[in-house]
Design an enzyme around this catalytic site. Structure first.
Site, short mmCIF file in Angstrom:
data_model
loop_
_atom_site.label_atom_id
_atom_site.label_comp_id
_atom_site.label_asym_id
_atom_site.label_seq_id
_atom_site.Cartn_x
_atom_site.Cartn_y
_atom_site.Cartn_z
N ARG A 152 31.33 -4.33 -22.84
CA ARG A 152 30.62 -3.16 -22.32
C ARG A 152 31.10 -2.87 -20.89
O ARG A 152 31.20 -3.80 -20.08
CB ARG A 152 29.10 -3.41 -22.24
CG ARG A 152 28.33 -3.61 -23.50
CD ARG A 152 28.15 -2.42 -24.42
NE ARG A 152 28.25 -1.06 -23.89
CZ ARG A 152 27.26 -0.36 -23.35
NH1 ARG A 152 26.05 -0.86 -23.26
NH2 ARG A 152 27.46 0.87 -22.93
N HIS B 267 20.93 0.50 -16.85
CA HIS B 267 20.02 1.15 -17.80
C HIS B 267 18.95 1.91 -17.02
O HIS B 267 18.39 1.39 -16.06
CB HIS B 267 19.33 0.10 -18.68
CG HIS B 267 20.25 -0.63 -19.61
ND1 HIS B 267 20.52 -0.19 -20.89
CD2 HIS B 267 20.95 -1.78 -19.48
CE1 HIS B 267 21.34 -1.04 -21.50
NE2 HIS B 267 21.62 -2.02 -20.66
N TYR C 174 22.63 -10.94 -18.02
CA TYR C 174 21.22 -10.57 -17.93
C TYR C 174 20.37 -11.82 -17.80
O TYR C 174 20.73 -12.87 -18.34
CB TYR C 174 20.79 -9.83 -19.20
CG TYR C 174 21.32 -8.43 -19.33
CD1 TYR C 174 20.66 -7.36 -18.76
CD2 TYR C 174 22.48 -8.18 -20.06
CE1 TYR C 174 21.13 -6.05 -18.91
CE2 TYR C 174 22.96 -6.88 -20.22
CZ TYR C 174 22.28 -5.82 -19.64
OH TYR C 174 22.74 -4.54 -19.78
N HIS D 21 27.19 -1.11 -16.37
CA HIS D 21 26.25 0.01 -16.52
C HIS D 21 24.88 -0.38 -16.01
O HIS D 21 24.50 -1.55 -16.01
CB HIS D 21 26.16 0.46 -17.98
CG HIS D 21 25.71 -0.64 -18.90
ND1 HIS D 21 26.57 -1.56 -19.42
CD2 HIS D 21 24.48 -0.97 -19.38
CE1 HIS D 21 25.92 -2.41 -20.18
NE2 HIS D 21 24.65 -2.09 -20.17
N TYR E 32 30.38 -7.00 -19.54
CA TYR E 32 30.07 -8.20 -20.34
C TYR E 32 30.55 -8.03 -21.77
O TYR E 32 30.62 -6.91 -22.28
CB TYR E 32 28.58 -8.54 -20.28
CG TYR E 32 27.61 -7.47 -20.78
CD1 TYR E 32 27.34 -7.29 -22.14
CD2 TYR E 32 26.93 -6.65 -19.88
CE1 TYR E 32 26.44 -6.34 -22.58
CE2 TYR E 32 26.03 -5.68 -20.30
CZ TYR E 32 25.79 -5.54 -21.66
OH TYR E 32 24.90 -4.60 -22.09
FE LIG Z 1 23.31 -3.41 -21.14
#
Ligand SMILES: [Fe+3]
Lengths: 233, 242
Positions: B158, B163, B109, B161, B148
């Site tokens: 995770r 969001h 991110y 995905h 990640y």
């Molecule tokens: Fe996330």
């Protein structure tokens, strides 16, 4: 000696996914996680009265990634301007630093800026939408600038006390937590149909108190002795 | 107030596919989930209305193409995600905004609190908005996000995905969810996805679609979002006399 290999079973097992009509239904909730700040809050999202940067956290990412703009200037709404602030606490009483709050409220005359509020006995305010979004700041404090809402009808012929609908989001919060903010001493708090549906001993968790500096303070406790009342909608 | 005013029609309650607030395998929920039961309240105008002028709030470009927000082309697999926003009776939800945010192809991110040691991509932010048309359809272009690691437990990852956040027509219809990918083995060992019971968990898994795949350009995925609908069970007028 025989070995059964259930190839047919495997191949016929349905691959369920989003497009499969057999599991059609409400899309499940998932948490916003810790990294929502560049995707959700926008500059001015917490300022329902004027134009400012309230609500956003552009300090958490590089400026070239600020792809979301500020609210458009809508002019000054009618009503008493108020500032709201508070913190969101976990079970240990520690303020949560990656929470986000949204508010939804009526205008000063008690009318929602929504096609689904079709009443003609309370005027719309062209300068007030009534929706706001604020990330908490580095100290875990959220702030809104808005106007004090008027009273809105409740079920039957009841009248609700002035209130805001409040949503709480954050890492570790799988589903939006819905609550309400009422004002200490607000008109009709004692007969409000929603407040009266809450056990008396817990009603205080829904009441904002006015500070010496004039701000209304509303803390949210996710768990523990002072756990805020949350609603099933 | 008019005595003839009718109470607003309620939205459906959560169906059985919703995650509980407390999921001990997802550790952050332990101290952040209420222990008291939720209190059911009657539907009032507060819950059955919602902001339909979001375009006056969130101005700025609509991010239909998240691969075109910077000077160059981002790294990774270009994808087109399309689908419809519906209510739980299959009726279209038009003119509603989807807000999107995600990691880059390496699972990183742009957020300063993301300490995962994977490269940032100067050509990718991973945030945007799209609006549904009259049939509830939407479509956007992005990069497939990478998996990640996170600190929930030993060797926790995770699944990739995206969001998604939707306001829908009312306070009651608010939804934040995550879209997963069909070929991802991490979904079944992810505490956040697994907070949702089967088979509803699979509602969050998009479908690869060759029809919306653009030759020599991008893979197509389908993902419909289903919001709560109004409960239009008629008022029980017949029984009022009893
Ligand atoms: Fe996330």
């Amino acid at each position: 000696m025989t070995t059964e290999i259930a190839v047919e079973d495997r191949e016929s097992a349905p691959r369920l996914d989003n497009q499969d009509p057999s599991i059609f239904g409400q899309t499940p909730w998932q948490t916003v996680g810790p990294f929502f700040h560049y995707g959700l809050p926008w500059k001015g999202g917490a300022d329902l009265v004027g134009t400012s940067d309230m609500g956003a956290r552009p300090d958490l990412f590089a400026d070239e990634h600020y792809v979301l703009n500020r609210s458009s200037s809508t002019g000054t709404p009618d009503g008493v301007v108020i500032e709201l602030a508070g913190q969101v606490f976990d079970a240990k009483g520690v303020p949560i630093l990656d929470a986000m709050i949204e508010i939804w409220q009526a205008n000063a005359a008690g009318r929602y800026a929504s096609v689904d509020d079709a009443r003609d006995d309370a005027p719309l305010d062209p300068h007030f939408i009534g929706f706001g979004r604020a990330s908490v700041d580095a100290d875990g404090v959220y702030r809104f600038r808005t106007i004090r809402p008027g009273r809105v009808p409740g079920p039957g012929n009841t009248l609700q006390a002035p209130h805001l609908a409040v949503s709480v989001f954050g890492r570790g919060i799988l589903k939006r937590l819905a609550t309400r903010l009422y004002f200490d001493g607000g008109d009709g708090n004692d007969v409000d149909p929603v407040l009266c549906a809450v056990p008396e001993a817990r009603r205080h968790t829904l009441i904002a108190r006015q500070q010496a500096d004039g701000r209304w303070w509303f803390d949210i406790h996710l768990q523990g002795d002072r756990e805020t009342v949350f609603f099933a909608l | 107030m008019s005595a003839a005013r009718r109470d607003p029609i309620a939205y459906a309650r959560d169906d059985d596919g919703m995650p509980p607030s407390l999921v001990p395998d997802y550790r952050s929920t332990v101290d952040r989930s209420p222990r008291q039961p939720l209190i059911a309240i009657p539907p009032t105008l507060t819950e059955t209305t919602g902001p339909d002028q979001w375009d006056r709030l969130m101005v700025g470009p609509q991010g239909l193409d998240l691969t075109a927000q910077h000077k160059g082309v981002p790294q990774g697999q270009r994808i087109i995600v399309s689908g419809r926003v519906l209510d739980d009776r299959g009726r279209a939800v038009p003119n509603t905004v989807l807000e999107i945010w995600q990691a880059n192809a390496a699972g990183r991110y742009i957020h300063s609190a993301d300490s995962w040691d994977a490269p940032l991509d100067p050509n990718f932010t991973g945030a945007g908005r799209v609006v549904t048309d009259a049939e509830g359809r939407y479509s956007y272009v992005t990069i497939r996000p990478g998996a990640y690691p996170w600190g929930n437990h030993k060797n926790a990852w995770r699944p990739g995905h995206i969001h998604l956040s939707l306001l829908g027509p009312a306070f009651a219809t608010r939804l934040v969810t995550q879209m997963y990918f069909p070929d991802d083995p991490l979904i079944e060992i992810d505490p956040i996805a697994n907070a949702v019971p089967m088979p509803a968990r699979q509602r969050m898994v998009g479908r690869f679609d060759i029809k919306t795949t653009k030759p020599a350009w991008a893979l197509g995925y389908l993902f419909d979002v289903v919001l709560k609908g109004r409960d239009e069970t008629p008022f029980e007028d017949d029984h009022h006399d009893h």
